[in-house]
Design an enzyme around this catalytic site. Structure first.
Site, short mmCIF file in Angstrom:
data_model
loop_
_atom_site.label_atom_id
_atom_site.label_comp_id
_atom_site.label_asym_id
_atom_site.label_seq_id
_atom_site.Cartn_x
_atom_site.Cartn_y
_atom_site.Cartn_z
NE ARG A 55 -3.92 0.30 1.67
CZ ARG A 55 -4.99 0.45 2.29
NH1 ARG A 55 -5.35 1.31 3.36
NH2 ARG A 55 -5.97 -0.44 1.74
CG HIS A 66 -8.17 -0.11 -2.78
ND1 HIS A 66 -7.67 -1.21 -2.37
CD2 HIS A 66 -9.12 0.16 -1.71
CE1 HIS A 66 -7.55 -1.58 -1.25
NE2 HIS A 66 -8.72 -0.58 -0.78
CD GLN A 81 -12.83 -2.36 -0.73
OE1 GLN A 81 -12.10 -2.17 0.03
NE2 GLN A 81 -14.05 -2.98 -0.46
CG ASP A 99 -13.61 6.13 -1.29
OD1 ASP A 99 -13.68 5.84 0.09
OD2 ASP A 99 -12.53 6.17 -2.07
CB CYS A 117 -14.14 0.68 -0.24
SG CYS A 117 -13.52 2.47 -0.04
NE ARG A 171 -10.13 -5.61 0.43
CZ ARG A 171 -9.42 -4.71 0.94
NH1 ARG A 171 -9.90 -3.64 1.51
NH2 ARG A 171 -8.03 -4.51 0.76
N1 NVA Z 1 -9.98 6.49 -1.56
C1 NVA Z 1 -9.60 6.05 -0.40
C2 NVA Z 1 -9.87 4.67 -0.16
C3 NVA Z 1 -9.55 4.08 1.26
C4 NVA Z 1 -9.63 2.42 1.24
C5 NVA Z 1 -8.38 6.54 0.11
O1 NVA Z 1 -7.32 6.30 -0.74
O2 NVA Z 1 -7.98 6.90 1.07
N1 CP Z 2 -11.16 -0.41 2.45
C1 CP Z 2 -9.81 -0.57 2.80
O1 CP Z 2 -8.97 -0.89 2.26
O2 CP Z 2 -9.74 -0.24 4.12
P1 CP Z 2 -8.35 0.00 4.81
O3 CP Z 2 -8.09 1.27 4.60
O4 CP Z 2 -8.92 -0.03 6.46
O5 CP Z 2 -7.60 -1.04 4.57
#
Ligand code: NVA
Ligand code: CP
Length: 306
Positions: free
Chosen positions: A105, A132, A135, A220, A260, A288
């Site tokens: 990540r 992502h 997800q 989101d 998500c 997940r």
């Molecule tokens: N769009 C959000 C998704 C988190 C799972 C982010 O990147 O923070």
């Molecule tokens: N949806 C998701 O990826 O959640 P986290 O940021 O908690 O991993």
């Protein structure tokens, strides 16, 4: 077997993705029936590099490895040489000598691509600024469990044209459903990602119109990780883009709502939306685990028909 990576949904064929959804549902049913007795990853290790926060992703990957009989290593830049400037390609080469797969990540998608290029073990995108895809495996799995085949159906994305939106666009291409993307001007998805989807994806401006007769609605946060300083400006820009129960009333009777998570009640969703029976976000979050088990199994062991 040549090393396969999962950096976006386009790294797998539509047929392989359909297999993963079937396999994830089968793995989930097996877990319910027999408990965590299927342990194909004995002595295998997944390195998990987290340069951004996570709850679901970390817990689901770590639990997937534990239940499969393997091990997961949590690595943060704060505690590794990555944070002190060791090149990502060198890190990839070193980890490839020791672990069986790497999950990352991070911020830059190009950085993830550079890592994958140098890695001789499978690399999984656990979220970048641009995508992502893990997800979306859980999301399509959840939609399928609830409503059957998704091909030809209509999903609606309301909100920011962000990493999740990009992955929904790729999902529309790969799983062959229609996607309406509804963003305020200035917050559109990247044009090259949108254009590559052709007529499977349409861009709209009015959320009330976008949801009409939709089979799935999703959204989101308005400010993603790394955009915290834009929060106030984004709250103004996204006025009118909150998803609420009245909007879902305009969708098809069988509509499901996905998010998500984490969600910001009172911003992109109403205070009570997650309590509505059309919202299936807890099942989505739980999936997940199962979807990523299917993904890791596919990347490490190939197909296991069941
Ligand atoms: N769009 C959000 C998704 C988190 C799972 C982010 O990147 O923070
Ligand atoms: N949806 C998701 O990826 O959640 P986290 O940021 O908690 O991993």
């Amino acid at each position: 077997m040549a090393t396969r990576h999962f950096l976006t949904l386009l790294d797998l064929t539509p047929e392989e993705l359909a297999y993963l959804i079937r396999r994830a549902i089968s793995i989930k049913n097996g877990l319910k029936t027999h408990g965590p007795t299927y342990t194909p990853f004995t002595n295998r290790t997944l390195a998990m590099i987290f340069e951004k926060s996570s709850t679901r992703t970390r817990v689901s990957f770590e639990t997937a490895m534990a239940q499969f009989g393997g091990h997961a290593l949590f690595l943060s830049p704060r505690d590794t040489q990555l944070g002190r400037g060791e090149p990502i390609e060198d890190t990839a080469r070193v980890l490839s000598e020791m672990v069986d797969a790497v999950m990352i990540r991070t911020f830059s998608h190009a950085g993830l691509e550079a890592f994958a290029k140098a890695s001789t073990v499978p690399v999984v995108n656990a979220l970048t600024d641009d995508y992502h895809p893990c997800q979306l495996l859980a999301d399509v799995m959840t939609w399928t469990e609830r409503r059957g085949a998704v091909k030809g159906k209509t999903a609606v994305w309301i909100g920011d044209g962000n990493n999740m939106c990009h992955s929904w666009i790729n999902a529309a291409r790969q799983f062959d459903f229609q996607l309406r993307v509804c963003c305020p001007e200035g917050y559109d998805p990247a044009p090259e990602i949108l254009n590559a989807a052709g007529d499977r994806v349409t861009l709209l401006r009015d959320p009330q119109e976008a949801v009409i007769d939709a089979h799935l609605v999703t959204t989101d946060v308005w400010a993603s990780m790394g955009q915290e300083e834009e929060q106030a400006q984004r709250e103004r820009a996204f006025t009118g883009f909150q998803v609420n129960e009245a909007m879902l009333d305009k969708a098809a009777d069988e509509v499901v709502f996905l998010h998500c998570l984490p969600a910001h009640r009172g911003e992109e969703i109403s205070e009570t939306l997650l309590d509505d029976p059309r919202a299936v976000v807890w099942q989505e979050a739980g999936n997940r685990l199962h979807a990523q088990k299917a993904l890791l199994e596919f990347l490490l062991l190939g197909r296991v028909e069941s």
